[in-house]
Structure formats: C-alpha cells, structure tokens
Write a protein that holds these residues in place. Structure first.
Motif, mmCIF file in Angstrom:
data_model
loop_
_atom_site.group_PDB
_atom_site.id
_atom_site.type_symbol
_atom_site.label_atom_id
_atom_site.label_comp_id
_atom_site.label_asym_id
_atom_site.label_seq_id
_atom_site.Cartn_x
_atom_site.Cartn_y
_atom_site.Cartn_z
ATOM 1 N N LEU A 186 0.831 -1.205 0.000
ATOM 2 C CA LEU A 186 0.000 0.000 0.000
ATOM 3 C C LEU A 186 0.864 1.253 0.000
ATOM 4 O O LEU A 186 0.635 2.186 -0.784
ATOM 5 C CB LEU A 186 -0.913 -0.009 1.230
ATOM 6 C CG LEU A 186 -1.789 1.232 1.444
ATOM 7 C CD1 LEU A 186 -2.886 1.298 0.404
ATOM 8 C CD2 LEU A 186 -2.388 1.233 2.846
ATOM 9 N N ARG A 201 -11.101 -1.435 -1.454
ATOM 10 C CA ARG A 201 -9.964 -1.412 -2.374
ATOM 11 C C ARG A 201 -8.639 -1.464 -1.622
ATOM 12 O O ARG A 201 -7.708 -2.154 -2.043
ATOM 13 C CB ARG A 201 -10.039 -0.178 -3.261
ATOM 14 C CG ARG A 201 -11.231 -0.205 -4.224
ATOM 15 C CD ARG A 201 -11.516 1.166 -4.809
ATOM 16 N NE ARG A 201 -12.007 2.109 -3.797
ATOM 17 C CZ ARG A 201 -12.387 3.362 -4.060
ATOM 18 N NH1 ARG A 201 -12.328 3.821 -5.304
ATOM 19 N NH2 ARG A 201 -12.820 4.142 -3.093
ATOM 20 N N SER A 202 -8.536 -0.755 -0.510
ATOM 21 C CA SER A 202 -7.313 -0.844 0.296
ATOM 22 C C SER A 202 -7.298 -2.131 1.121
ATOM 23 O O SER A 202 -6.234 -2.738 1.322
ATOM 24 C CB SER A 202 -7.174 0.385 1.201
ATOM 25 O OG SER A 202 -8.387 0.668 1.878
ATOM 26 N N PRO A 206 -8.351 5.088 -2.872
ATOM 27 C CA PRO A 206 -7.377 5.058 -1.772
ATOM 28 C C PRO A 206 -6.004 4.556 -2.188
ATOM 29 O O PRO A 206 -5.087 4.544 -1.358
ATOM 30 C CB PRO A 206 -8.027 4.105 -0.767
ATOM 31 C CG PRO A 206 -8.872 3.209 -1.591
ATOM 32 C CD PRO A 206 -9.402 4.068 -2.706
ATOM 33 N N LEU A 207 -5.835 4.146 -3.447
ATOM 34 C CA LEU A 207 -4.540 3.669 -3.937
ATOM 35 C C LEU A 207 -3.946 4.615 -4.971
ATOM 36 O O LEU A 207 -2.949 4.276 -5.623
ATOM 37 C CB LEU A 207 -4.690 2.269 -4.544
ATOM 38 C CG LEU A 207 -5.311 1.203 -3.633
ATOM 39 C CD1 LEU A 207 -5.438 -0.118 -4.371
ATOM 40 C CD2 LEU A 207 -4.475 1.030 -2.368
ATOM 41 N N PHE A 225 -8.013 3.357 5.905
ATOM 42 C CA PHE A 225 -7.715 2.285 4.951
ATOM 43 C C PHE A 225 -8.436 0.984 5.329
ATOM 44 O O PHE A 225 -8.551 0.078 4.503
ATOM 45 C CB PHE A 225 -6.204 2.049 4.861
ATOM 46 C CG PHE A 225 -5.465 3.169 4.179
ATOM 47 C CD1 PHE A 225 -5.726 3.497 2.859
ATOM 48 C CD2 PHE A 225 -4.510 3.900 4.860
ATOM 49 C CE1 PHE A 225 -5.046 4.538 2.230
ATOM 50 C CE2 PHE A 225 -3.819 4.937 4.247
ATOM 51 C CZ PHE A 225 -4.095 5.257 2.928
#
Length: 751
Positions: free
Chosen positions: A416, A567-568, A685-686, A562
């Motif tokens: 991440l 998605r995270s 979030p990425l 997160f």
C-alpha cells in the motif's frame, strides 16, 4: 496516542506514541543480547548506535554529550545574531535528544537490568544538565537578538536600494547573505525555541518568580507520576470480594472456601467483569468499588490542578488551558476547543439516545423485567450483547482470522505504501549486540526517489522488565538536515506486547492472527511511523510528529480509514493461504462488533475532553464545588449517565496528567482526518497522486508549518478550508459534520 515528554528547549518534543496493539511482518528474529556479546568490535551497537557496545557506554555518552553541548553553548554566545544561532541551538537539542531518547527507550524495553540501570543513569545525568540549559539566559537572549536582527534587517532591506551589498543602519543589521539564510522554517523554529524557554519563566524579571516557576514545574512532574503510579498500585486500588457464582467461569476457579473471589480493581479486571458478568449484582459491586479508587488520587488531582493554574498565571495566562492552547495549536484558545466539543456532543445526542434505548431494551429482555433501567455498570455488558446479536457477528472474528495474520497484513501495508508514496519496508537482519531481547524485527524504510529514509525496529513480545504499556513508538534518533550536507536518517522503535515470550519461542509469529481492533491500531501506529519517516525538515525540533498537539494525531487517524475501503482492504487483509481479500460483508460485521454504539463512545470522549478543559480553566474546581461536582454538572448536560454517589471517575482519568487541557485533540484529529480522506483518498485510496499530495502537504513539513497553514495546503487551499475549519473565539475548530455523518452510518466498509 501520542504523549509529549517535553522537558526543555533542548529536548522539547521527544514523544512516545501510546498504542493498544501493534503488528509486524513475516519472520521474527529470536535475538537475545548480553553485555559480553555486545562488546564485540564488529557489533553495530544497540539500536545500530556504534558507541553503545556495553551498558557503561550510556553514562559515558551522556557525559560526552554534556561536554559537547557546553562547547556549543559557547559557540552560540560568540555567534553573530543570525540564522547560525538557530542552527547551533538545534545542534544542542539534537546532541541531547540522541542520548536521552535512546536511553529512554532502552530503560523501558531492554531485557537486561544492567542496561536498564545504565540508561536510567544517563537520563538522570542529562536531566540535571538540562535544568541548567532551560534557564540559560544567554541562549535565550541570543535567540531574541537573532529574531530582532532579522526583523530590522528585513524591514531595512525592503526600503533600501537593492544594489547595496551591505545594509548599514545599526550594528545589529545583517548582510543580505545573512538575511537570506532566514528561511521560513528557521523563523518558525527560532520562535518555538523562544517559546519553550519562556515556558520555564526565563523572560520573567523577578528572580523569585523564576524560582517559583521552577518549583511549580518540578511539582507538575511529581503529581502526574504519583497519580499514575497509584493506578498501577494494587494496594491503593484494592479489591472487592464477589460471590464466585456471580462471576464469569474463568473467575470461579479462584473462589476460596467462602465461595467468594477477590476481584482486583485494576482497569483490566474491572473491565472484564463489566463486559462478561451476566449477573447485575456482580457488575454493580465491581463498578462501584472500582470507581471509588484510588481515593488518594483525588487530593493529588486537586494539587496538580492548583499547581498548573498557579504556573499559568505566573507566566501571564488566565488558565492552564489558555497556556496550553497558546503553544502553536490549531485551536488557539480553549474557548474554541470547548465550542467545538459542545457542538460535537450536541450533534451526536439523538443517536446516543437511540443507542441507549437499544441497550435498555436488551436489558429488559435479558432480565425479563419490563421496567428495568439501564445503569452505568450495565453499559459495557449490553454493548457487547448488542454487537453479538447483530446478524452473523458472533462468528465474524473466527471467520476473519485467516485474513488478519501478522505477516500478510504487514506485507499488504508495505505494498500500500509503495503504491501511494513509493515507500517500501525492507526486512534486515539484526547484527550482534544490536537487539535488546527476544523476538525483534528490523526494517529499513526505502523511498524509490530518495533511497534509504530510516530504520524501524519492532519489538512486540511481552517479557519481564519491559514497559507494561500496550505499546509505544520511541524516536531513538530524529531526522534533520545535517550541517555539512545530507540528511540524518531517523531511527524508530515500535514497541508493543502483541505476543507473550512463551508464544514467541518458535521465533516466527508471521501467522499470528490479529483482532479487528489490533488491525486498526496497526494502521493507526503506522500512520505515526510514516509521518516521522517521510518528514524532511531542516531542524530536528520540528521533525515528524514534533508538531502541534491537536495536529499530530491527524495522519494516524487518516491511516485508519484504509480499513474502511474494500480497495485498500484487498491489499491489507488477504487470506494467508488463498490470498483472497477479506470479504466486505465480513469487514462490516467486524466493524460492528468492534463498535456497536459509536455515538455513545463519541459522546463519552467529548465529555472527557470537556472535563479536561474545564478542570484546567480559569476557575479551579475546588472553587466550584470540587472535581466531582464539576464532572456531574458536565455529565448532566453532555453525557448519558451521572456518576453514582460515592464514585469518582476523575481519580482514574490518567489523560488529565498526560494531556492536561489538550485531550480534545483526538476529536480534532478525527474530524480533520475525515475531511482529508474525502479530499484526497475517498475516490481512490490507492491513487499515487493523492498519496504524493498527502506526503508532500501533510507529512513532510512536520511542525515546520503552523497548523492552519499546514491544513490550508493539505485541504486544497482557502476555498476548501472554509468548508472544514471555522474561526471561533480567536481560534479555529473543525466542522464536526463529516465525523457525525461517519458515526451515524457506523464504520461501513465501502465497496
């Protein structure tokens, strides 16, 4: 949670992050250190510090640091009143911090008493010397002269002929080259060092006033130490004898011939009974006994509050809360923070009442009594029952265990960070004598653009002699620009008690499962660690987490988000065998199990923060009926329960000693992190661009920017700031609506 250990201008913001549970990566090294083995010339030294080969090296290092700082003091006094003064004072600070911070870590974590004793000796040696530095009028005067020279020279430069090579209006004016070296960070740091000196009353003209400030500062360390010692003293806490048949099964085995169990009144034991005891009589007995102890803390609290109030007034402030708010905080005034807390408590009141009604219905169903009234000793028990009653939640923890194992989570966290900020956590072997106990890990934090940023040690194994706290982050070495060029790479030590020494005998805890709470705590603490590692400041005084108290928790709370996005989570929580991500439905169940009554929890935190502010306000509680009366008055307006007669929850409120008029900062951080998440990461979030902006605008400046300037940039400018921050009572407070919306919907994992 971050605790400031501010003792002096030269060691002003050395910090320890208090956590609940931590995590680490793949394999755990089983490394034990002995004095004889660490004396090898090939040893990198304890914490990778070459000169720490044996315990005796700590006091020798402290003496050397004192000698070196004496030389630096002489250089400051002989220097012209320019930017070199600020650099030299920061050199003094860094020299002392490197010894003190590493010794503070060692004496709390090292497995060998000889090392602990030597580190404590080093702290004592430095403490005595630092008392002299704190009251060194020459250092303070030189900093003030440098500030004055800059102000006068800048004004003269603005009105002088640009062709002039030298400004020549008075002896204190600087050349253009000297003036150019006063960058914005230098001006901020000069101001902060002066403020830190003034906290010790150095600016007061009366010698008797300065002596009184010194006395009160000593007492302000004494009272908190005694208050917190009482919370760990079983003799002062006492116990209460409860019929074994009324207690959970695990307690009944301790029943004596009388059939009664002596329940100790430490926080952990009291909480366990309140959460798990089916019988109300048992819960009530333990609650009332625990909430009335330790009684000695009531007098200590009164003395501490009076001491702080007198100190603040001597230093020219109407209250200790005003004194703390003036220390470069976002709030600026206690009135601004108080206004925010009242809005927050009012905003969550309706939902808190609804949650309370749900708990009341559970009690009525459980007891079979339609008129049963929920009491303070019932809340923890029925909150757990409410969580367990939610669909499929009872099996959620077991189902999630394969997805939340230590090695997998840390591997996902490294991925991440790499996607967001170009960072990697690279595992390295510890050298001989580098470690201090069993089960240690060493990581290098590497940036794709800058290379090696620093070193992070992880020590997550409980053992005798180790600090009993659930966790801390120790800054062994701070980052800063080196005078000769390059950057001083920080060294951090992340300490926790995630595993016992027995469970670590295999030297591999990579398969250790984490609870959802531990998982979130890991994210929280890695937010702090990332903040420190990527910070790039000229001076160590404002490096990383050495920033405003009501800003420092923002990155760590931002990192917790997160855990709220699928998605995270697809990176962070993957099945140890199949590598499949944690199903969002399961994540939602875990979140509900962790916090079934979010509004009640928020309301309680707002109440505690208000208590903290009012206790440290312009009127001492002793002049308003006492601390119990003030607590009850606030609880009647902002809480859901009044303290039962004979109880004194303030006697266990240790945050009064640690934070002292700044406990509100956690709620500030929660609101601001919500806004930053929505601004940068909610859409993706990425996203590397978002990660770059967070790194550059929020993390890298450390404390080199004032809080309002930092947030204005991080939020996207003045127009965006207006939606997030409100100006009130000559200070600033966050808009609570984003946090209230989050609480209203609960911690929902977004698909």
């Amino acid at each position: 949670m971050l605790r400031q250990l501010s003792d002096l201008p030269c060691l002003p913001r050395s910090s320890s992050i208090i956590v609940a549970a931590l995590a680490q990566c793949t394999r755990l090294l089983s490394t034990t250190t002995s004095s004889s083995s660490s004396s090898s010339s090939s040893s990198p030294g304890l914490f990778g510090i070459k000169r720490l080969q044996s315990p005796g090296d700590f006091p020798r290092w402290a003496e050397d640091a004192k000698s070196r700082c004496g030389e630096l003091v002489g250089q400051v006094l002989a220097a012209p009143p320019d930017a070199s003064v600020v650099r030299l004072v920061d050199d003094i600070s860094d020299e002392m911090c490197q010894v003190y911070d590493s010794a503070e870590c060692c004496r709390n974590v090292h497995a060998e008493p000889a090392w602990q004793k030597a580190a404590s000796q080093a702290c004592q040696l430095l403490g005595d010397f630092l008392a002299e530095i704190n009251h060194h009028r020459g250092l303070y005067d030189k900093l003030k002269q440098a500030q004055a020279a800059h102000s006068a020279s800048a004004a003269a430069a603005a009105s002088s002929n640009p062709a002039d090579a030298q400004l020549s209006i008075g002896a204190q004016l600087l050349s253009r080259a000297q003036l150019a070296k006063f960058c914005p960070e230098t001006l901020v740091v000069a101001s902060k060092y002066c403020q830190d000196f003034e906290k010790y009353g150095i600016h007061l003209t009366s010698s008797s006033q300065r002596a009184e400030v010194a006395r009160l500062l000593a007492l302000n360390q004494h009272y908190p130490a005694r208050f917190n010692a009482a919370l760990a003293d079983h003799r002062q806490l006492g116990s209460t004898a409860v019929p074994g048949r009324l207690l959970p099964a695990e307690w009944r085995r301790a029943a004596g011939a009388t059939g009664r169990v002596s329940v100790p009144l430490d926080g952990g034991s009291v909480h366990h009974v309140l959460v798990h005891a089916e019988d109300e009589a048992a819960r009530k007995q333990v609650y009332l006994a625990g909430a009335a102890a330790p009684a000695a803390n009531l007098a200590l609290l009164d003395d501490m509050l009076a001491c702080r109030h007198q100190l603040a007034q001597l230093l020219g402030y109407p209250s200790y809360a005003a004194f703390k708010a003036a220390d470069s905080t976002l709030a600026g005034t206690p009135e601004a923070a108080g206004s925010f807390l009242e809005d927050l408590a009012g905003g969550c009141r309706l939902q808190a009442q609804q949650e309370l009604a749900a708990l009341s219905r559970l009690k009525q169903q459980h007891t079979g009594a339609a008129g049963a009234v929920l009491q303070p000793w019932d809340q923890d028990f029925y909150t757990r029952q409410l969580a367990l009653s939610l669909p499929q939640h009872a099996d959620a923890a077991a189902a999630a265990a394969p997805y939340l194992v230590l090695g997998s989570v840390l591997g996902g966290l490294s991925e991440l960070l790499q996607r967001l900020m170009g960072l990697q956590l690279k595992r390295r072997q510890l050298g001989p004598g580098e470690g201090w106990g069993a089960g240690l890990l060493k990581y290098e934090v590497v940036c794709s653009r800058l290379g090696l940023l620093g070193t992070l040690y992880l020590d997550l194994v409980a053992r005798p002699g180790k600090v009993p706290s659930s966790g801390m982050l120790y800054p062994v070495k701070c980052g800063r620009e080196l005078p000769g060029g390059g950057y001083q790479q920080p060294v951090l030590c992340l300490v926790g008690n995630l595993a016992s020494s027995n469970s670590s005998s295999s030297s591999d805890l990579s398969g250790l499962p984490l609870s959802w709470r531990e998982f979130k705590t890991l994210l929280h603490e890695m937010g702090h660690a990332t903040h420190s590692m990527v910070s790039r400041t000229k001076y160590q005084h404002v490096w990383g987490t050495r920033c405003s108290q009501d800003i420092v928790e923002v990155p760590s709370h931002l990192w917790e988000h997160f855990a709220t996005d699928s998605r995270s989570l697809a990176l962070l929580a993957r099945h140890a065998d199949t590598r499949q991500p944690l199903p969002p439905q399961l994540a939602r169940q875990l979140a509900g199990l962790s916090s079934a009554t979010p509004a009640l929890e928020l309301q309680q935190q707002a109440l505690l923060s208000l208590v903290d502010l009012v206790y440290h306000g312009p009127q001492l509680p002793s002049e308003a009926g006492g601390t119990s009366s003030v607590w009850s008055s606030l609880a009647s307006k902002q809480g859901s329960f009044l303290p039962p007669p004979g109880t004194c929850p303030q006697a266990r409120f240790s945050h009064l000693t640690i934070y002292g008029a700044s406990y509100y900062s956690y709620l500030y951080a929660r609101c601001l992190s919500e806004a930053l998440w929505e601004t940068h990461l909610a859409a993706d979030p990425l996203d590397a661009t978002a990660g770059h902006n967070i790194r550059q605008l929020l993390l890298e400046p450390g404390g080199a920017l004032e809080p309002l300037d930092l947030l204005t940039a991080a939020l996207g400018g003045l127009a965006c700031r207006e939606h997030v921050l409100h100006q009130r009572h000559k200070g600033w407070c966050p808009n609570p609506q984003s946090l209230l919306r989050s609480v209203e919907k609960g911690l929902v994992v977004q698909s």
